[in-house]
Design a protein around this motif. Structure first.
Motif, PDB file in Angstrom:
ATOM      1  N   VAL A   1       0.883  -1.084  -0.049  1.00  0.00           N
ATOM      2  CA  VAL A   1      -0.135  -0.072   0.004  1.00  0.00           C
ATOM      3  C   VAL A   1       0.935   1.233   0.029  1.00  0.00           C
ATOM      4  N   VAL A   2       1.939   1.235   0.925  1.00  0.00           N
ATOM      5  CA  VAL A   2       2.990   2.359   0.733  1.00  0.00           C
ATOM      6  C   VAL A   2       3.419   2.497  -0.450  1.00  0.00           C
ATOM      7  N   SER A   3       3.835   1.562  -1.155  1.00  0.00           N
ATOM      8  CA  SER A   3       4.553   1.629  -2.510  1.00  0.00           C
ATOM      9  C   SER A   3       3.525   2.325  -3.451  1.00  0.00           C
ATOM     10  N   PHE A   4       2.217   1.861  -3.624  1.00  0.00           N
ATOM     11  CA  PHE A   4       1.347   2.339  -4.490  1.00  0.00           C
ATOM     12  C   PHE A   4       1.175   3.823  -4.326  1.00  0.00           C
ATOM     13  N   LEU A   5       1.265   4.142  -3.002  1.00  0.00           N
ATOM     14  CA  LEU A   5       0.858   5.747  -2.646  1.00  0.00           C
ATOM     15  C   LEU A   5       2.237   6.483  -3.134  1.00  0.00           C
ATOM     16  N   GLU A   6       3.318   5.926  -2.993  1.00  0.00           N
ATOM     17  CA  GLU A   6       4.693   6.442  -3.322  1.00  0.00           C
ATOM     18  C   GLU A   6       4.612   6.622  -4.939  1.00  0.00           C
ATOM     19  N   ASP A   7       3.826   5.506  -5.635  1.00  0.00           N
ATOM     20  CA  ASP A   7       3.815   5.765  -7.106  1.00  0.00           C
ATOM     21  C   ASP A   7       2.581   6.675  -7.510  1.00  0.00           C
ATOM     22  N   ALA A   8       1.892   7.024  -6.874  1.00  0.00           N
ATOM     23  CA  ALA A   8       0.817   7.847  -6.966  1.00  0.00           C
ATOM     24  C   ALA A   8       1.558   9.590  -6.699  1.00  0.00           C
ATOM     25  N   ILE A   9       2.190   9.490  -5.771  1.00  0.00           N
ATOM     26  CA  ILE A   9       3.070  10.806  -5.509  1.00  0.00           C
ATOM     27  C   ILE A   9       4.217  11.074  -6.538  1.00  0.00           C
ATOM     28  N   ASN A  10       4.813  10.110  -6.745  1.00  0.00           N
ATOM     29  CA  ASN A  10       5.970  10.418  -7.586  1.00  0.00           C
ATOM     30  C   ASN A  10       5.657  10.231  -9.040  1.00  0.00           C
ATOM     31  N   ASN A  11       4.847   9.515  -9.494  1.00  0.00           N
ATOM     32  CA  ASN A  11       4.720   9.229 -11.016  1.00  0.00           C
ATOM     33  C   ASN A  11       3.378   9.454 -11.700  1.00  0.00           C
ATOM     34  N   GLY A  12       2.175  10.056 -10.753  1.00  0.00           N
ATOM     35  CA  GLY A  12       0.844  10.135 -11.043  1.00  0.00           C
ATOM     36  C   GLY A  12       0.771  11.420 -11.973  1.00  0.00           C
ATOM     37  N   GLY A  13       1.698  12.322 -12.026  1.00  0.00           N
ATOM     38  CA  GLY A  13       1.631  13.401 -12.534  1.00  0.00           C
ATOM     39  C   GLY A  13       0.786  14.728 -11.960  1.00  0.00           C
ATOM     40  N   TYR A  14       0.627  14.452 -10.615  1.00  0.00           N
ATOM     41  CA  TYR A  14      -0.185  15.377  -9.818  1.00  0.00           C
ATOM     42  C   TYR A  14       0.849  16.080  -9.139  1.00  0.00           C
ATOM     43  N   LYS A  15       0.532  17.280  -8.780  1.00  0.00           N
ATOM     44  CA  LYS A  15       1.374  18.084  -7.689  1.00  0.00           C
ATOM     45  C   LYS A  15       0.283  19.277  -6.972  1.00  0.00           C
ATOM     46  N   LEU A  16       0.812  19.609  -5.783  1.00  0.00           N
ATOM     47  CA  LEU A  16       0.155  20.459  -4.944  1.00  0.00           C
ATOM     48  C   LEU A  16       0.033  21.858  -5.648  1.00  0.00           C
ATOM     49  N   VAL A  17      -1.455  22.485  -5.651  1.00  0.00           N
ATOM     50  CA  VAL A  17      -1.561  23.717  -6.036  1.00  0.00           C
ATOM     51  C   VAL A  17      -0.742  24.646  -5.126  1.00  0.00           C
TER      52      VAL A  17
END
Length: 619
Positions: A260-276
């Motif tokens: 689960v942690v690895s999935f979160l890290e993938d979303a944070i690092n590779n999902g293309g999202y960023k904080l406004v």
């Protein structure tokens, strides 16, 4: 800016689904015959559009949506509205005012599940050679949506009827949420995350993404471990792997915390999202029309910045709306973000002719005044945190003249800025039907479209309901790992100093960063554990509402728990129900067999077990 027409759902309800009697209702809500439909991959894409459209079906009544119900059930919000808005009062007090209070929520949950299953079991009716990525994305989205609807169902009702086949069995009994449904939910989100690819869809187009699946997997996992397994602090808990004793494409055989942690890290690092880059830019009061004149965001105007818009870089999953709402039709007002109407300043006047919602309360529009902020949240939140006044409207202090109306209730003068109708300098102040809300002004200036609803105050609300954003995912990472790095990035965006990880610190951070977004109630539940009793964290937090200051019809008083529940307190009411809502009694009557479907604890055999026939109790 994303325009008013946010989704192309031209065939949303013309599309049929595989035929089967809706075993959970007296009506059949499906139409097409599975012997001839779907006949092509294009048909499956139409079914997928109809699947997403169920969220707009939910939206026809905000008081039956997971996001708004969860919000007003929490300690940070009051049901509020008018003195006659007994539905919102009842929900806010964990009670009921009528037996069909949650009928539509139940119906929509199972329509969503049926539509997801129809896609999952029809996906390989076609040859996908050379289009495997497209096939996997479509299947992944269907798994995601099935997991989402089951998660909402479990968080609402706990043990519910459940099936994972092309059609429901008859009968289809309640099964254990802990032992059966939650592992399937986790498998659905795991399958979705593994089948989908980053960038396979246009982010913000209303479709689920790989990153959204990874974030929801963590949300479901943390609820499962916290609420059902009573794990306490997840960062330090010894969590056994969740075993999947069934086969499902992309799910594997088990799920660990490390995964689960690895999935979160993938979303944070590779999902293309960023904080406004500025917290205020997440909320529509900074839109290009309003930012010019709203004093609170004068610095944004000076910097040439305005609202990040629907589908912005931080949004990971959302409910979308478009200019197609009306008070009639199958979906009716489901295409309108009615939560903004419900949460806007209470209409009517103060008895002397002064009403809210015009220039005297600029830029906050008029509405039903429900879902007001509980005074405790304002008092608990430090003024040093810029997010406080970016989230909460202190109407008495900020507006030129705000009034408590002759019909208001549970109103402390604090409103949720994240979910309010917004006006602008060019609003039609003397005609709320024309272009009163800023979206109406935008529509009038930039399109030839009519005001489909015919009433700008009620119908010009098209901002997304954001169900998941990157800041939430980052905070979940800190909570699972016991590290402060991601939490401090969220704090830094708000202009706050770095802090160290502690369970209390991450709880506080979630409360304040995500305030008013409908997540608090289930956070409290998972931090408390199932069967936590009247002294658990959720019960104690809810009990603090007792005695909180509210205005009732223009007079200050204190709010207490409602009538009709044997004099029990908020804490005892939570202990009696564990936060679960009433299963619609009509469904129990249809089944007629308690071995198949029975009522949740704390609700008796019907709404009379916890009935609020009148208004809450005030001093």
């Amino acid at each position: 800016m994303k325009k008013i027409y946010l989704m192309a759902i031209a065939m949303l309800f013309a599309v049929g689904l595989t035929s089967c009697e809706d075993f959970l209702d007296s009506k059949n809500y499906t139409q097409a015959n599975s012997s001839n439909y779907p006949a092509s991959a294009d048909d499956l894409n139409k079914e997928l559009a109809a699947l997403y459209g169920v969220m707009n079906q939910f939206s026809t009544n905000p008081l039956q949506t997971p996001w708004f119900v969860g919000y007003i059930m929490s300690d940070d919000a009051n049901g509020a509205g008018g003195t006659g808005d007994v539905e919102s009062h009842a929900i806010g007090h964990l009670m009921a005012n009528k037996e069909d209070l949650f009928d539509a929520a139940w119906h929509n949950t199972y329509v969503g599940i049926a539509r997801a299953n129809a896609i999952i079991y029809a996906v390989d009716a076609f040859d996908w050679t050379g289009q495997e990525t497209t096939r996997n994305q479509l299947l992944g989205e269907a798994y995601f949506m099935r997991g989402l609807f089951y998660l909402w169902g479990v968080q609402f009702w706990g043990d519910i009827p459940a099936y994972w086949a092309s059609a429901a069995p008859d009968p289809c009994p309640q099964v254990s949420a802990e032992d059966v449904i939650m592992p399937h939910i986790l498998a659905d989100f795991t399958s979705a995350a593994n089948l989908m690819s980053h960038g396979a869809t246009t982010r913000g187009d209303g479709h689920a993404t790989k990153g959204a699946a990874e974030g929801y997997l963590a949300r479901a996992y943390m609820f499962y471990e916290g609420f059902y397994k009573k794990a306490g602090e997840l960062a330090t808990a010894n969590l056994a792997d969740v075993t999947f004793d069934f086969e499902q494409e992309g799910a594997g055989t088990s799920l660990s915390k490390a995964q689960v942690v690895s999935f979160l890290e993938d979303a944070i690092n590779n999902g293309g999202y960023k904080l406004v880059d500025d917290f205020r830019l997440l909320w529509q009061y900074t839109n290009e029309y309003t930012v010019q004149d709203y004093k609170f965001v004068a610095d944004l105007k000076a910097a040439g910045k305005s609202w990040a818009g629907n589908g912005n870089d931080e949004e990971m999953f959302q409910v979308q709306y478009m200019n197609a709402g009306s008070w009639s039709g199958t979906i009716g007002m489901g295409f309108v973000n009615q939560v903004e109407l419900y949460c806007s300043l209470r209409c009517d006047d103060d008895g002397a002719g002064t009403a809210n919602g015009d220039l005297n309360t600029f830029p906050f529009g008029q509405g039903w005044g429900q879902g007001t902020i509980n005074a405790n949240l304002w008092d608990d939140w430090s003024d040093a945190d810029p997010r406080k006044k970016a989230t909460i409207l202190d109407a008495q202090a900020e507006c030129d003249k705000f009034v408590f109306t002759t019909s208001c209730s549970e109103d402390a003068g604090y409103y949720n800025k994240k979910w309010m109708g917004i006006t602008c300098a060019n609003s039609t102040w003397d005609d709320h039907n024309d272009a009163y809300i800023w979206w109406g002004v935008y529509r009038k200036n930039n399109t030839s479209a009519a005001n489909n609803n015919g009433n700008s105050m009620q119908g010009d609300h098209f901002s997304d309901i954001v169900l998941l954003r990157l800041a939430d995912v980052m905070l979940m990472h800190s909570e699972l790992t016991g590290t402060a790095d991601q939490m401090n990035k969220v704090r830094a965006r708000a202009g706050l100093d770095a802090t160290t990880y502690s369970w209390q610190n991450i709880k506080n951070e979630r409360r304040f960063e995500l305030a008013g977004e409908g997540l608090r109630f289930n956070d409290l539940r998972r931090w408390s554990g199932k069967g936590g009793g009247a002294s658990c964290e959720a019960a104690v937090a809810l009990q603090r509402q007792d005695g909180s200051r509210v205005n009732y019809t223009g007079h200050w008083t204190k709010m207490h728990h409602g009538q009709g529940v044997g004099g029990s307190s908020w804490a005892q009411r939570y202990a009696d129900t564990d936060g679960f809502i009433m299963i619609p009694p009509a469904q129990i009557s249809i089944i007629g067999n308690p071995e198949i479907l029975k009522q949740n604890a704390g609700w008796g055999s019907s709404a009379s077990g916890a009935n609020m026939s009148g208004c809450p109790v005030y001093d």
